[in-house]
Design an enzyme around this catalytic site. Structure first.
Site, PDB file in Angstrom:
ATOM      1  N   LYS A  56       6.248 -30.254   1.329  1.00 39.95           N
ATOM      2  CA  LYS A  56       7.629 -29.876   1.113  1.00 39.95           C
ATOM      3  C   LYS A  56       8.183 -31.158   0.219  1.00 39.95           C
ATOM      4  O   LYS A  56       9.003 -31.009  -0.634  1.00 39.95           O
ATOM      5  CB  LYS A  56       8.469 -29.541   2.288  1.00 39.95           C
ATOM      6  CG  LYS A  56       8.196 -30.770   3.318  1.00 39.95           C
ATOM      7  CD  LYS A  56       9.077 -32.056   3.087  1.00 39.95           C
ATOM      8  CE  LYS A  56       8.901 -33.047   4.329  1.00 39.95           C
ATOM      9  NZ  LYS A  56       9.760 -34.112   4.001  1.00 39.95           N
TER      10      LYS A  56
ATOM     11  N   THR B  62      15.385 -31.863   3.071  1.00 45.65           N
ATOM     12  CA  THR B  62      14.706 -32.655   2.214  1.00 45.65           C
ATOM     13  C   THR B  62      15.176 -32.308   0.848  1.00 45.65           C
ATOM     14  O   THR B  62      15.364 -33.101  -0.399  1.00 45.65           O
ATOM     15  CB  THR B  62      13.313 -33.100   2.130  1.00 45.65           C
ATOM     16  OG1 THR B  62      12.924 -34.133   1.383  1.00 45.65           O
ATOM     17  CG2 THR B  62      12.259 -31.845   1.745  1.00 45.65           C
TER      18      THR B  62
END
Length: 339
Positions: A197, A254
């Protein structure tokens, strides 16, 4: 399942005195545990001890009295009843062999490091199993900015291990009034989600830095999740893991908040900074930069289509500009959404 006691004598050793290691140490101290926090830079550790805060990474947040900084690995591990490794992924394989002869018998190894072994692309549980054979292993992952954990803001993570009792032990250590820790037996999927990610967060930063809107961000996160699932399942992870904290949860966090160093890397690249200048501006480890190499190699090796991650790799390592990478993605032909 009978839970193992987490209130025995001894301390918890945390290896890695950056923002995340320090924040987890503060959390464990709030939960009533004694912590020895190890860092490899003696000057930094001396500053923690004398000033009572990690001014470099978490300024303004006082360290609790039951957290003891040390630059000596033997001191950190001597008498430890639990071990938590929180060093960058590129230091993980180098550190563990140093731990092997110092770690008390019967102690498992948990880590909150996210990423893959540079050069080989191995998942960190594979690295740990080779360096510390016979030990219980667990990976901690999920949407968790260090400063918010240090401040005691509500957070949830998952602890993954094939050894259910050990996963629960680590979860019980972490679990507190404002910190929820779930358990998961999919150590592969949790690690892939937590590592890959970061590459997608760079893409999100690039998109926002180029002035694209909320529609673009939502599309990028959704199609990025599809990339995580394809890679993770190809490596042996479970699809449902990527709909949980270590997948979708961490990806959303994020990609959408500037506390993310990976997102800030994308923003800097979109402003025209080169990789070296962007790293210097951020001033801390940006895991997605090195992880992009591993994700690129693994996607090719397993025949997994990851167009967003591929373009991040192209920007970082092949001289493609953010605008050119975006154009390449937008020019892709129409496809079915699920396949």
């Amino acid at each position: 399942m009978q839970r193992l006691s987490t209130k025995s004598t001894g301390h918890i050793a945390i290896l890695g005195a950056g923002s995340w290691g320090t924040a987890l140490g503060m959390l464990l101290c709030r939960n009533g545990h004694s912590v020895r926090l190890w860092g490899h830079e003696p000057e930094h550790i001396a500053q923690l001890a004398t000033e009572g805060e990690n001014r470099q990474f978490l300024p303004g947040l006082p360290l609790p009295p039951n957290l003891t900084p040390t630059a000596d690995l033997g001191t950190a591990l001597d008498g430890a009843r639990d071990l938590l490794v929180v060093v960058p992924s590129h230091a993980f394989a180098t550190l563990l062999p140093q731990v092997a002869d110092l770690l008390p018998a019967g102690i498992g190894v948990a880590w909150a490091t996210k990423g893959f072994e540079p050069g080989t692309g191995r998942l960190l549980h594979q690295v740990a199993a080779q360096a510390l054979p016979g030990r219980d292993l667990a990976a901690i992952s999920g949407p968790s900015f260090a400063r918010e954990v240090a401040q005691g803001l509500p957070t949830a993570v998952t602890v993954a291990s094939p050894q259910g009792l050990y996963a629960q032990r680590i979860a019980d250590l972490l679990h507190g009034e404002r910190f929820r820790a779930y358990v998961n037996n999919d150590i592969v999927g949790v690690q892939v989600g937590g590592g890959a990610k970061n590459v997608l967060a760079i893409a999100a930063g690039i998109a926002d830095g180029l002035g694209f809107g909320a529609n673009t961000r939502a599309a990028l996160i959704t199609r990025g999740l599809a990339e995580l699932i394809r890679l993770g399942t190809a490596l042996g992870g479970k699809p449902e893991t990527f709909m949980g904290l270590a997948g979708l949860g961490d990806l959303v966090l994020t990609c959408t908040d500037n506390q993310s160093r990976n997102r800030r890397m994308g923003l800097a690249l979109a402003r025209g900074l080169d990789l070296a200048a962007a790293k210097a501006e951020i001033g801390q480890e940006v895991e997605g930069v090195i992880t992009a190499l591993a994700v690129h190699a693994m996607s090719k090796a397993h025949g997994v289509e990851m167009p967003i991650s591929e373009q991040v790799h192209a920007v970082l390592y092949r001289g493609v500009t953010p605008s050119e990478a975006t154009a390449t993605l937008l020019e892709r032909s129409s496809k079915t959404e699920f396949y």
